[in-house]
Motif scaffolding. Sequence first.
Motif, short mmCIF file in Angstrom:
data_model
loop_
_atom_site.label_atom_id
_atom_site.label_comp_id
_atom_site.label_asym_id
_atom_site.label_seq_id
_atom_site.Cartn_x
_atom_site.Cartn_y
_atom_site.Cartn_z
N ALA A 166 0.84 -1.21 0.00
CA ALA A 166 0.00 0.00 0.00
C ALA A 166 0.86 1.25 0.00
CB ALA A 166 -0.93 -0.01 1.20
N PHE A 167 1.92 1.26 0.80
CA PHE A 167 2.83 2.41 0.83
C PHE A 167 3.57 2.58 -0.49
CE2 PHE A 167 3.06 2.22 5.67
CZ PHE A 167 2.50 3.47 5.84
N LEU A 168 4.08 1.48 -1.04
CA LEU A 168 4.91 1.56 -2.24
C LEU A 168 4.10 1.95 -3.48
CD1 LEU A 168 7.20 -1.55 -1.72
CD2 LEU A 168 7.73 0.85 -1.28
N GLU A 169 2.82 1.65 -3.46
CA GLU A 169 1.98 2.04 -4.60
C GLU A 169 1.63 3.53 -4.58
OE1 GLU A 169 -1.29 -0.75 -4.38
OE2 GLU A 169 -0.34 -2.04 -5.90
N LYS A 170 1.79 4.15 -3.42
CA LYS A 170 1.49 5.59 -3.31
C LYS A 170 2.57 6.29 -2.48
CE LYS A 170 -3.52 5.22 -3.86
NZ LYS A 170 -4.85 5.56 -3.28
N PRO A 171 3.81 6.28 -2.95
CA PRO A 171 4.88 6.92 -2.18
C PRO A 171 4.64 8.40 -1.98
CG PRO A 171 5.62 6.45 -4.42
CD PRO A 171 4.28 5.79 -4.26
N ARG A 172 4.92 8.85 -0.77
CA ARG A 172 4.79 10.24 -0.34
C ARG A 172 3.34 10.75 -0.29
NH1 ARG A 172 9.97 10.93 -3.11
NH2 ARG A 172 11.55 11.08 -1.49
N ASP A 173 2.37 9.89 -0.50
CA ASP A 173 0.97 10.25 -0.26
C ASP A 173 0.62 9.87 1.18
OD1 ASP A 173 0.57 11.20 -2.77
OD2 ASP A 173 -0.72 9.56 -3.45
N VAL A 174 -0.04 10.76 1.88
CA VAL A 174 -0.48 10.43 3.24
C VAL A 174 -1.64 9.44 3.16
CG1 VAL A 174 -1.50 11.32 5.36
CG2 VAL A 174 0.28 12.64 4.18
N LEU A 175 -1.49 8.32 3.85
CA LEU A 175 -2.54 7.31 3.91
C LEU A 175 -3.13 7.30 5.32
CD1 LEU A 175 -0.79 4.38 1.99
CD2 LEU A 175 -2.32 6.14 1.09
N THR A 176 -4.44 7.40 5.40
CA THR A 176 -5.09 7.44 6.70
C THR A 176 -5.06 6.05 7.35
OG1 THR A 176 -7.26 6.85 5.81
CG2 THR A 176 -6.66 9.20 5.82
N ARG A 177 -5.32 6.02 8.66
CA ARG A 177 -5.37 4.74 9.36
C ARG A 177 -6.43 3.83 8.75
NH1 ARG A 177 -3.21 7.74 13.47
NH2 ARG A 177 -1.71 6.63 14.81
N GLU A 178 -7.57 4.39 8.37
CA GLU A 178 -8.63 3.58 7.77
C GLU A 178 -8.15 2.93 6.47
OE1 GLU A 178 -12.01 5.62 6.11
OE2 GLU A 178 -13.35 4.01 6.73
N GLN A 179 -7.46 3.72 5.63
CA GLN A 179 -6.95 3.16 4.38
C GLN A 179 -5.94 2.05 4.64
OE1 GLN A 179 -5.81 7.12 2.82
NE2 GLN A 179 -6.80 6.51 0.91
N ASN A 248 8.38 11.27 -8.27
CA ASN A 248 8.11 11.84 -6.95
C ASN A 248 8.73 13.21 -6.76
OD1 ASN A 248 6.70 9.59 -5.95
ND2 ASN A 248 8.63 8.49 -5.67
N SER A 249 9.39 13.72 -7.80
CA SER A 249 10.13 14.96 -7.63
C SER A 249 9.24 16.12 -7.22
CB SER A 249 10.87 15.30 -8.93
OG SER A 249 9.96 15.37 -10.02
N ALA A 250 8.07 16.19 -7.86
CA ALA A 250 7.16 17.31 -7.54
C ALA A 250 6.64 17.18 -6.12
CB ALA A 250 6.00 17.33 -8.54
N ARG A 251 6.30 15.94 -5.74
CA ARG A 251 5.77 15.73 -4.40
C ARG A 251 6.86 15.96 -3.36
NH1 ARG A 251 2.28 10.25 -4.70
NH2 ARG A 251 3.49 9.84 -6.55
N ALA A 252 8.08 15.58 -3.70
CA ALA A 252 9.17 15.77 -2.75
C ALA A 252 9.41 17.25 -2.49
CB ALA A 252 10.46 15.12 -3.29
N ALA A 253 9.21 18.08 -3.51
CA ALA A 253 9.44 19.50 -3.36
C ALA A 253 8.38 20.16 -2.50
CB ALA A 253 9.47 20.17 -4.73
N HIS A 254 7.17 19.59 -2.50
CA HIS A 254 6.07 20.22 -1.78
C HIS A 254 5.62 19.45 -0.55
CE1 HIS A 254 5.81 21.82 -5.95
NE2 HIS A 254 5.48 22.93 -5.33
N GLY A 255 6.33 18.34 -0.28
CA GLY A 255 5.95 17.55 0.89
C GLY A 255 4.84 16.59 0.55
N PRO A 256 4.45 15.74 1.49
CA PRO A 256 3.43 14.73 1.24
C PRO A 256 2.09 15.35 0.96
CG PRO A 256 3.93 14.86 3.58
CD PRO A 256 4.93 15.73 2.88
N SER A 257 1.33 14.68 0.08
CA SER A 257 0.01 15.18 -0.27
C SER A 257 -1.04 14.39 0.49
CB SER A 257 -0.25 15.05 -1.77
OG SER A 257 -0.07 13.73 -2.20
N PRO A 258 -1.90 15.02 1.26
CA PRO A 258 -2.91 14.29 2.01
C PRO A 258 -3.95 13.69 1.06
CG PRO A 258 -3.29 16.65 2.21
CD PRO A 258 -1.98 16.48 1.50
N VAL A 259 -4.57 12.60 1.53
CA VAL A 259 -5.59 11.93 0.73
C VAL A 259 -6.97 12.38 1.20
CG1 VAL A 259 -6.57 9.70 0.16
CG2 VAL A 259 -4.10 9.95 0.42
#
Length: 259
Positions: A166-179, A248-259
């Motif tokens: 689950a983490f590797l399919e969405k690197p640097r995306d915030v995953l909630t506890r429910e997800q 992931n370069s764009a996400r790395a520059a702006h930090g993790p993106s919440p879901v």
Amino acid sequence: MKHILVVDDDAAMRHLIVEYLTLHAFKVTAVSDSRQLNRVLACEPVDLVVLDLNLGREDGLDIVRNLTMKWVTPIIVISGDRLEEAEKVVALELGATDFVSKPFGMREFLARIRVALRRRPISPRAKDRRSFHFSGWTLNLRRRRLISEEGVEVKLTAGEFNLLVAFLEKPRDVLTREQLLLASRVRGEEVCDRSVDVLILRMRRKLEVDPANPRLIKTARGAGYFFDADVEIHYGDNGRPVSSPYDNSARAAHGPSPV
């Protein structure tokens, strides 16, 4: 003649579906559990699976996951008592083609089957043979093996494996506890919010140089967790990259993106 495989432990529902679909020129096989389902799939071609999520002690979501990893057959999930939106979302994200809630009209059900049969399924073979590469680590999905930079295999439980995927399919995306709870669930196990925290702790001990100061699995305060690493996806057993790595370069520059 299209072959429909119905999986439902309710004998009356099986009979109703078989009788109706047979009248509309389908070949229909009805079974009550995953063991019989696998037996049919191993012996003859099936064009579509109708699967009840609630099969007694069996978890229908696990069956969906296993089906989509091995077969290209469309899956229509039906359910009468698991109507939570999260369950529907997970079933569809795992690869189900459609979701129908009981009770349902047979004419609409027939229409959904015909639509599903017209769709061109995406072969799961490429997905089966993915391997993820991150920070010197390799996770091979087909073999379910996690290998360190030194070439040492690190054993994972089923829940840990599901969580890492689950983490590797969405690197640097915030995953909630429910997800993460839904992604890491294992058939027959009781799960709760605390289960996610325990899995995170165990994964940090296996992946991190210093689990107390994690560099890979990080906490997003009040939101969940995110995997902070560049992840490259390869296809095939030879390990050659035939697809582009995750950008992931764009996400790395702006930090993790919440879901």
